[in-house]
Design a protein around this motif. Structure first.
Motif, mmCIF file in Angstrom:
data_model
loop_
_atom_site.group_PDB
_atom_site.id
_atom_site.type_symbol
_atom_site.label_atom_id
_atom_site.label_comp_id
_atom_site.label_asym_id
_atom_site.label_seq_id
_atom_site.Cartn_x
_atom_site.Cartn_y
_atom_site.Cartn_z
ATOM 1 N N ILE A 36 6.418 28.038 24.778
ATOM 2 C CA ILE A 36 5.645 27.780 26.252
ATOM 3 C C ILE A 36 6.535 27.927 27.140
ATOM 4 C CG2 ILE A 36 4.300 26.408 27.288
ATOM 5 C CD1 ILE A 36 3.023 25.551 24.734
ATOM 6 N N ALA A 37 7.550 27.387 27.095
ATOM 7 C CA ALA A 37 8.704 27.310 28.192
ATOM 8 C C ALA A 37 9.273 28.716 28.418
ATOM 9 C CB ALA A 37 9.666 26.243 28.059
ATOM 10 N N ALA A 38 9.375 29.419 27.512
ATOM 11 C CA ALA A 38 10.190 30.751 27.520
ATOM 12 C C ALA A 38 9.156 31.748 28.239
ATOM 13 C CB ALA A 38 10.442 31.378 26.434
ATOM 14 N N LEU A 39 7.736 31.544 28.168
ATOM 15 C CA LEU A 39 6.753 32.485 28.672
ATOM 16 C C LEU A 39 6.432 31.952 30.016
ATOM 17 C CD1 LEU A 39 4.559 33.198 25.413
ATOM 18 C CD2 LEU A 39 6.242 34.665 26.378
ATOM 19 N N LYS A 40 6.817 30.758 30.536
ATOM 20 C CA LYS A 40 6.245 30.259 32.009
ATOM 21 C C LYS A 40 6.617 30.960 33.049
ATOM 22 C CE LYS A 40 3.878 26.481 32.871
ATOM 23 N NZ LYS A 40 3.236 25.408 32.403
ATOM 24 N N GLY A 41 7.829 31.703 32.735
ATOM 25 C CA GLY A 41 8.514 32.298 33.872
ATOM 26 C C GLY A 41 9.429 31.441 34.609
ATOM 27 N N THR A 42 9.779 31.976 35.920
ATOM 28 C CA THR A 42 10.405 31.004 37.033
ATOM 29 C C THR A 42 9.861 30.904 38.336
ATOM 30 O OG1 THR A 42 11.591 32.855 37.837
ATOM 31 C CG2 THR A 42 12.578 31.911 35.843
ATOM 32 N N PRO A 43 10.355 30.297 38.994
ATOM 33 C CA PRO A 43 9.691 30.152 40.586
ATOM 34 C C PRO A 43 9.588 31.616 41.319
ATOM 35 C CG PRO A 43 10.944 28.298 40.363
ATOM 36 C CD PRO A 43 11.126 29.111 39.184
ATOM 37 N N GLU A 57 9.717 34.526 39.211
ATOM 38 C CA GLU A 57 9.170 35.604 38.085
ATOM 39 C C GLU A 57 8.025 35.023 37.632
ATOM 40 O OE1 GLU A 57 12.499 36.070 35.534
ATOM 41 O OE2 GLU A 57 13.845 36.953 36.824
ATOM 42 N N PRO A 58 7.201 35.869 37.638
ATOM 43 C CA PRO A 58 5.754 35.510 36.876
ATOM 44 C C PRO A 58 5.815 35.328 35.564
ATOM 45 C CG PRO A 58 5.768 37.733 37.252
ATOM 46 C CD PRO A 58 6.879 37.328 37.793
ATOM 47 N N GLY A 59 5.073 34.362 34.949
ATOM 48 C CA GLY A 59 5.086 34.170 33.512
ATOM 49 C C GLY A 59 4.440 35.238 32.749
ATOM 50 N N GLN A 60 4.309 35.120 31.460
ATOM 51 C CA GLN A 60 3.577 36.108 30.299
ATOM 52 C C GLN A 60 2.653 35.459 29.499
ATOM 53 O OE1 GLN A 60 6.624 38.387 28.361
ATOM 54 N NE2 GLN A 60 8.153 37.897 29.501
ATOM 55 N N ASP A 61 1.562 36.076 29.497
ATOM 56 C CA ASP A 61 0.563 35.406 28.583
ATOM 57 C C ASP A 61 0.934 34.989 27.085
ATOM 58 O OD1 ASP A 61 -1.105 35.932 30.915
ATOM 59 O OD2 ASP A 61 -2.430 37.528 29.697
ATOM 60 N N SER A 62 0.347 33.794 26.866
ATOM 61 C CA SER A 62 0.458 33.436 25.197
ATOM 62 C C SER A 62 -0.085 34.350 24.422
ATOM 63 C CB SER A 62 0.217 31.910 25.178
ATOM 64 O OG SER A 62 -0.003 31.526 23.964
ATOM 65 N N PRO A 63 0.267 34.760 23.270
ATOM 66 C CA PRO A 63 -0.158 35.595 22.175
ATOM 67 C C PRO A 63 -1.711 34.916 21.802
ATOM 68 C CG PRO A 63 1.642 34.694 21.313
ATOM 69 C CD PRO A 63 1.746 34.167 22.611
ATOM 70 N N ASP A 85 -3.563 30.861 35.814
ATOM 71 C CA ASP A 85 -2.873 32.448 36.083
ATOM 72 C C ASP A 85 -1.636 32.370 35.774
ATOM 73 O OD1 ASP A 85 -1.999 34.370 37.683
ATOM 74 O OD2 ASP A 85 -2.768 33.892 39.404
ATOM 75 N N MET A 86 -1.281 33.082 34.784
ATOM 76 C CA MET A 86 0.289 33.097 34.588
ATOM 77 C C MET A 86 1.324 33.690 35.667
ATOM 78 S SD MET A 86 0.589 31.261 31.789
ATOM 79 C CE MET A 86 2.431 31.504 31.213
ATOM 80 N N THR A 87 0.521 34.222 36.598
ATOM 81 C CA THR A 87 1.398 34.943 37.706
ATOM 82 C C THR A 87 1.527 33.841 38.885
ATOM 83 O OG1 THR A 87 -0.229 36.133 38.557
ATOM 84 C CG2 THR A 87 0.947 37.216 36.650
ATOM 85 N N SER A 88 0.899 32.933 38.812
ATOM 86 C CA SER A 88 0.590 32.020 40.029
ATOM 87 C C SER A 88 1.925 31.718 40.675
ATOM 88 C CB SER A 88 -0.278 30.770 39.697
ATOM 89 O OG SER A 88 -0.259 30.033 40.938
ATOM 90 N N PRO A 89 2.194 31.620 42.164
ATOM 91 C CA PRO A 89 3.528 31.035 42.624
ATOM 92 C C PRO A 89 3.620 29.624 42.177
ATOM 93 C CG PRO A 89 1.740 31.610 44.299
ATOM 94 C CD PRO A 89 1.155 32.200 42.914
ATOM 95 N N ASN A 90 2.678 28.894 41.910
ATOM 96 C CA ASN A 90 2.633 27.393 41.680
ATOM 97 C C ASN A 90 2.677 27.234 39.992
ATOM 98 O OD1 ASN A 90 2.159 24.651 41.102
ATOM 99 N ND2 ASN A 90 0.642 24.499 42.351
#
Length: 551
Positions: free
Chosen positions: A127-134, A136-142, A175-180
């Motif tokens: 989950i942490a690996a797919l979360k992204g960074t402040p 970079e956007p995150g990626q959807d869980s499979p 939203d896995m691309t949210s800035p928050n």
């Protein structure tokens, strides 16, 4: 005519909301997690939440956010209730997040049914690996696009205990691309097979703080949910959950928490100090806990005044511990009786005062008290205890206390003159011999003799013995949290000094835990709970003046 005190920003919000008719009744809550004892930082939040409803009407709930069964105890619930009452506040309803576990579970089902939550078997690392960074956007869980039916089935099985800890979580689908980062499909339920202090083993899934908190506010119709600044980023999720669940729209507002010099406020770090026996417990008088401050002799009024003085702000700042000490001095100066206690004793013998004679002298209790303070009787005899520091064999320049040939006034008593002294084999002075002037009695002095120094004393024949505990700051650094290395490296080795054989006025044998005293020339003191009929123990609350030397 005194100026009207300006409103803080939260009071402005409340006034606007009430005046506009947005709310008829102001409802706040104080929501501690019962995983430790409350500290001075919580006192600020208590005074704010309860103070608002005292000022504007309405009521405040006490709600324990007990969603983590591993760290929470009934002991902490009880201590937190005691602290709030001691500070002078009363709640309307005593509530628990665990009261709402059934409703919260229903809310989770509603999100799943709306396609707004899904069960995820990803590990914490995945989950942490797919979360992204402040940046970079995150990626959807499979597992994000599971069907509603499958999610409902898995979540029901989670509740029924079919899976082990950590096997699955329930996540909000946002939203896995949210800035928050908190909006990137946050976990709202986790599996935890642990006995809860109130619900026992009924549940093996527990809501996360962010899911339980806003919904609990909504269930209780909290109008103003007030928390500290670290929850600013949580507000978006707070509002999203309330909107999607279509429930009462509680609103969150944030203020700067209390940061105090020379201590730590993290409950985790305070628990470390307790568990590693670096302090005697949560109520050790050096701790910033409310129970520690109470045991040290602080009063509810002094803590409320401190919270009033520091105010409510939107920006973090660091408050000097000396301000808290100023508030207790200001309170005790008007309320604490003056008494005499000799902490480092040396014998003084008045050679021309009749041996065996006892005289009853009158002492003022508190000249600063609004009611005049009254008086008390103090026994006087030819043998007294005085402070060792009040005698100097070879006096320094401008020395106005006892020395060979020098005269001083004994507080409430007579003027005495040092004639000679006795030393032991090691050269230490063990006894001072004086003569007194019979006409120099305080209140009726006709001697015509004037002296510059006055010292305190207790009659050796009548004195009671006591252990005195002198407390100082727990840390040598003003900001132990911010220093390099472990915060415990900055513990003050001189934060507690124990004087086992002090002498006190006999009246202090009747002291109670509720009394506060000014030991003349020594500071403010209170009786400690360790006291017994055979052994009195007094804690120094604070010195008469700010004497701390910054490292």
């Amino acid at each position: 005519m005194s100026e009207e005190k300006s409103l803080n920003f939260i009071e402005e919000i409340v006034e606007n909301d009430l005046n506009s008719g947005k709310y008829e009744t102001l409802v706040t809550r104080f929501p501690p997690e019962p995983n430790g004892y409350l500290h001075i930082g919580h006192a600020k939040a208590i005074c704010l939440n309860f103070g608002l409803t005292q000022k504007y009407g309405g009521y405040t709930n006490l709600r324990f956010d007990d969603t983590n069964p591993v760290t929470e105890k009934t002991e902490y619930v009880n201590s937190q209730q005691e602290d709030i009452k001691w500070l002078g506040f009363n709640w309307k309803n005593e509530l628990y997040a665990s009261n709402y576990f059934d409703e919260l579970y229903g809310f989770a089902l509603k999100l799943i049914e709306k396609g707004l939550a899904y069960v995820d078997e990803s590990t914490a690392d995945e989950i942490a690996a797919l979360k992204g960074t402040p940046t970079e956007p995150g990626q959807d869980s499979p597992h994000r696009n599971r069907s509603i039916e499958e999610n409902l089935d898995l979540f029901t099985r989670m509740k029924n205990g079919e899976f082990g800890d950590g096997a699955y979580t329930l996540r909000a689908k946002i939203d896995m691309t949210s800035p928050n980062m908190l909006m990137r499909d946050p976990i709202i339920y986790r599996i935890k097979h642990a006995e809860h202090h109130r619900t026992g083993n009924k549940w093996c899934i527990y809501p996360m703080y962010d899911f339980a908190h806003g919904q609990s506010d909504s269930i209780e119709n909290i109008t103003h949910s007030i928390c500290t600044l670290e929850y600013v980023s949580h507000r978006e999720l707070y509002d999203w959950l309330i909107e999607k669940l279509e429930i009462f729209p509680s609103k969150q507002y944030e203020f700067a928490r209390l940061n105090l010099t020379s201590t730590v406020m993290s409950k985790r770090k305070l628990l470390q100090l307790v568990n590693e026996n670096l302090v005697s417990g949560w109520d050790d008088p050096r701790m910033p806990t409310i129970s520690g401050l109470r045991r040290r002799g602080f009063t509810p009024k002094s803590i409320r005044e401190f919270c009033e003085r520091i105010g409510i702000a939107k920006r973090e700042n660091l408050i000097e511990l000396s301000l808290l000490e100023f508030c207790i001095r200001e309170d005790l100066n008007k309320t604490a009786n003056r008494v005499m206690a000799v902490l480092d004793p040396i014998k003084l013998v008045i050679t021309n005062y009749p041996e065996g004679k006892t005289e009853e002298l009158i002492g003022e209790n508190n000249p600063e008290a609004e009611d005049g303070g009254g008086t008390r009787v103090i026994p006087f005899s030819n043998e007294l205890w005085i402070e060792r520091e009040d005698f100097m064999e070879v006096p320094a320049k401008k020395w106005f206390r006892l020395a060979p040939g020098a005269m001083v006034r004994l507080k409430f008593a007579y003027i005495v003159k040092c004639e000679d002294f006795v030393k032991d084999a090691n050269g230490n002075v063990t006894e001072i011999h004086c003569t007194y002037i019979p006409e120099s009695k305080s209140g009726s002095d006709t001697s015509g003799v004037h002296v510059k120094g006055t010292i305190h004393w207790v009659s050796a024949q009548h004195a009671k013995t006591a252990e005195i505990r002198l407390y100082d700051r727990l840390f040598t650094s003003e900001t132990p949290d911010a220093e390099e290395g472990d915060f415990k490296d900055y513990l003050n080795p001189e934060s507690l000094t124990i004087l086992p054989n002090a002498y006190i006025e006999p009246a202090l044998a009747e002291a109670s835990l509720d009394n506060r005293y000014q030991f003349i020339r020594k500071g403010y003191f209170c009786l400690d709970k360790d006291s017994t009929a055979d052994k009195l123990v007094f804690n120094r609350t604070v010195t008469l003046k700010d004497t701390f030397k910054k490292a």
